[in-house]
Design an enzyme around this catalytic site. Structure first.
Site, mmCIF file in Angstrom:
data_model
loop_
_atom_site.group_PDB
_atom_site.id
_atom_site.type_symbol
_atom_site.label_atom_id
_atom_site.label_comp_id
_atom_site.label_asym_id
_atom_site.label_seq_id
_atom_site.Cartn_x
_atom_site.Cartn_y
_atom_site.Cartn_z
ATOM 1 N N TYR A 90 0.843 -1.106 -0.034
ATOM 2 C CA TYR A 90 -0.074 -0.105 -0.011
ATOM 3 C C TYR A 90 0.815 1.293 -0.165
ATOM 4 C CZ TYR A 90 -2.890 3.745 1.810
ATOM 5 O OH TYR A 90 -3.506 4.932 1.896
ATOM 6 N N SER A 110 -3.573 12.425 8.560
ATOM 7 C CA SER A 110 -4.382 12.316 7.554
ATOM 8 C C SER A 110 -5.830 11.957 8.395
ATOM 9 C CB SER A 110 -3.987 10.986 6.813
ATOM 10 O OG SER A 110 -5.168 10.509 5.867
ATOM 11 N N GLN A 163 -4.737 16.888 7.778
ATOM 12 C CA GLN A 163 -5.043 17.017 6.561
ATOM 13 C C GLN A 163 -6.612 16.466 6.533
ATOM 14 O OE1 GLN A 163 -5.512 13.572 4.769
ATOM 15 N NE2 GLN A 163 -6.296 14.700 3.086
ATOM 16 N N THR A 170 -6.677 18.570 1.006
ATOM 17 C CA THR A 170 -6.295 17.710 -0.120
ATOM 18 C C THR A 170 -7.170 18.085 -1.291
ATOM 19 O OG1 THR A 170 -4.811 16.338 1.230
ATOM 20 C CG2 THR A 170 -5.359 15.650 -0.970
ATOM 21 N N LYS A 200 -3.179 21.301 -1.003
ATOM 22 C CA LYS A 200 -2.080 20.314 -1.200
ATOM 23 C C LYS A 200 -2.946 19.657 -2.588
ATOM 24 C CE LYS A 200 -0.182 15.870 0.514
ATOM 25 N NZ LYS A 200 -0.939 14.682 -0.112
ATOM 26 N N ARG A 253 0.211 8.431 -6.916
ATOM 27 C CA ARG A 253 -0.916 7.595 -6.711
ATOM 28 C C ARG A 253 -2.254 7.842 -7.177
ATOM 29 N NH1 ARG A 253 0.673 4.840 -2.181
ATOM 30 N NH2 ARG A 253 -1.450 4.680 -0.811
HETATM 31 C C1 LIG Z 1 0.526 5.096 1.756
HETATM 32 C C2 LIG Z 1 0.241 6.570 1.559
HETATM 33 C C3 LIG Z 1 -0.774 6.998 1.845
HETATM 34 C C4 LIG Z 1 -1.184 8.311 1.556
HETATM 35 N N1 LIG Z 1 -2.444 9.036 2.297
HETATM 36 C C5 LIG Z 1 -2.651 10.225 2.049
HETATM 37 C C6 LIG Z 1 -3.844 10.832 2.615
HETATM 38 O O1 LIG Z 1 -4.338 10.122 3.488
HETATM 39 N N2 LIG Z 1 -4.096 12.062 2.513
HETATM 40 C C7 LIG Z 1 -3.162 12.962 1.666
HETATM 41 O O2 LIG Z 1 -3.587 14.109 1.447
HETATM 42 N N3 LIG Z 1 -2.133 12.280 1.117
HETATM 43 C C8 LIG Z 1 -1.747 11.196 1.307
HETATM 44 N N4 LIG Z 1 -0.739 10.449 0.557
HETATM 45 C C9 LIG Z 1 0.280 11.441 -0.101
HETATM 46 C C10 LIG Z 1 1.170 11.888 0.594
HETATM 47 O O3 LIG Z 1 0.771 12.979 1.340
HETATM 48 C C11 LIG Z 1 2.432 12.541 -0.249
HETATM 49 O O4 LIG Z 1 1.643 13.435 -1.216
HETATM 50 C C12 LIG Z 1 3.300 11.571 -0.824
HETATM 51 O O5 LIG Z 1 3.374 10.258 -0.452
HETATM 52 C C13 LIG Z 1 4.559 12.219 -1.347
HETATM 53 O O6 LIG Z 1 5.322 11.433 -1.949
HETATM 54 P P1 LIG Z 1 6.547 10.534 -1.281
HETATM 55 O O7 LIG Z 1 5.805 9.315 -0.750
HETATM 56 O O8 LIG Z 1 7.411 10.056 -2.570
HETATM 57 O O9 LIG Z 1 7.257 11.373 -0.470
HETATM 58 C C14 LIG Z 1 -0.414 9.279 0.895
HETATM 59 C C15 LIG Z 1 0.889 8.520 0.415
HETATM 60 C C16 LIG Z 1 1.054 7.200 0.662
HETATM 61 C C17 LIG Z 1 2.481 6.735 0.312
#
Ligand SMILES: Cc1cc2nc3c(=O)[nH]c(=O)nc-3n(C[C@H](O)[C@H](O)[C@H](O)COP(=O)(O)O)c2cc1C
Length: 382
Positions: free
Chosen positions: A28, A110, A131, A159, A255, A282
């Site tokens: 994940y 989050s 967030q 976000t 964001k 993602r």
């Molecule tokens: C497992 C996972 C869960 C995430 N869940 C959220 C989330 O709940 N809310 C959100 O705004 N971003 C979420 N993100 C995005 C992160 O806030 C962030 O934008 C991203 O991980 C940055 O890239 P990096 O993992 O390469 O540092 C998630 C990222 C990952 C890897």
């Protein structure tokens, strides 16, 4: 367990997390949408940026201290919000927040966390950031904002890039859920990670703490994708951003901006900062990397709003490169999760230490002493 001090890079922490965390939760974290092309580009584009080596410059008395949205930070690196963090390690959000607090960097919780806003507030003294994902049920959103205020959160990170969930093949193949289902496959994944399982048995926090028991008709929330499809509001608009800004009344960070036109609209809202981000690759696979979009966005709005960046940061060198291209602050998502999976609170501290050392030494070798003075002149642009 081998001492965390022998982990020298974020990649070392990732390898340890892979051995400690059940596959469905490790995957994940380590996944992007569809082909994962944007996920890979986030890292690869950092590697392509070159630095200028400078010599015989006084390197004493270096400082990494800076500010993000007016808050003092030990280095300009915040913890990004990540969903289901309490499945990488029992009570993961509480441990991450404590590590960030001790280190002096912001922690962002989050909406889709396992530990609730109140759980995290109960183990920290410094305000953390919250967030927000906007749900169709506006009463629930209002209530969530009220809870974040009551917990003393000092910034709301709204976000914008996940009103519809990007498809991540691994999650579908793994049948991702929190808590895990009890099919033979899932039971096997948990049974082969006994330390994780023991720690998880020792906590009651195994579902979405901000939602279950707070949202109407939600007593159990196992599937992220069905909840997202039902509740995340695909009609979210700039008017809603104005409504949330009023409702919150404090520091607001937007964001998920990856386009100059959106950046201008974001600056028009009067928010305090934007995060140039593609959600860590993602969401929209095929979008450009965050670091490649940063200069254009800084050109478009850098004089009007603070610009932050996340996506692909795996070292202190990457942090320095983002600062050189105009970011005032950065965030780490996966490096934080790998540290947490590798060693709980100490693992998160180790991830932050690794990044701090790399940032400090690289800055010195580029001939600079103060992180606040970093600009484009440290880059070799060919
Ligand atoms: C497992 C996972 C869960 C995430 N869940 C959220 C989330 O709940 N809310 C959100 O705004 N971003 C979420 N993100 C995005 C992160 O806030 C962030 O934008 C991203 O991980 C940055 O890239 P990096 O993992 O390469 O540092 C998630 C990222 C990952 C890897």
């Amino acid at each position: 367990m081998r001492s965390l001090s022998t982990a020298l890079t974020i990649a070392d922490l990732k390898a340890r997390a892979r051995r400690r965390v059940p596959k469905m939760f490790f995957d994940y974290a380590d996944s992007g949408a569809w082909t994962e092309g944007t996920y890979r580009a986030n890292e690869a584009d950092f590697a392509a940026i070159k630095l200028r080596q400078r010599v015989l410059v006084d390197m004493t008395g270096r400082s990494l201290q800076s500010e993000m949205i007016g808050e003092r930070v030990a280095m300009p690196v915040a913890i990004a919000p990540t969903g289901m963090t309490g499945m990488q390690h029992a009570d993961g959000e509480m441990l991450g927040a404590r590590a960030a607090e001790a280190f002096g960097v912001p922690f962002t919780l989050s909406t889709m966390s396992i530990c609730s806003i109140e759980d995290v507030a109960s183990v920290t003294k410094r305000p953390f950031w919250f967030q927000l994902y906007v749900m169709r049920d506006r009463d629930f959103v209002r209530n969530l904002i009220g809870r974040a205020k009551a917990a003393g959160c000092s910034a709301l990170v709204l976000t914008l890039d996940l009103q519809i969930l990007g498809q991540r093949h691994k999650d579908l193949r793994n049948g991702l859920s929190a808590p895990p289902k009890w099919t033979p496959k899932h039971a096997w994944q948990v049974a082969t990670r006994p330390l994780w399982a023991m720690e998880m048995l020792g906590t009651k926090r195994r579902s979405f703490g901000n939602i279950v028991g707070h949202a109407k008709n939600v007593s159990d929330l196992s599937s992220l994708s069905s909840w997202t499809a039902e509740q995340f509001d695909p009609k979210l608009s700039w008017d809603d951003v104005a409504w949330i800004k009023r409702e919150w009344g404090g520091k607001l960070i937007l964001k998920g901006i990856l386009d100059s036109e959106d950046a201008r609209a974001a600056a028009d809202t009067g928010a305090d900062a934007i995060i140039v981000s593609n959600h860590g690759g993602r969401q929209l696979d095929g979008a450009r990397s965050s670091i490649s979009m940063l200069p254009r966005i800084v050109d478009a709005v850098g004089d009007r709003i603070e610009v932050h960046l996340d996506g692909g940061i795996r070292s202190g060198q990457d942090v320095l490169k983002a600062l050189a291209l105009g970011a005032k602050g950065t965030y780490i998502g996966r490096p934080f999760l790998y540290g947490l999976g590798a060693g709980g609170q100490d693992g998160v501290t180790r991830a932050l230490e690794i990044i701090r050392t790399e940032l400090d030494v690289t800055m010195a070798l580029c001939g600079r002493r103060d992180v606040r003075d970093i600009d484009r002149s440290i880059l070799d642009e060919g």
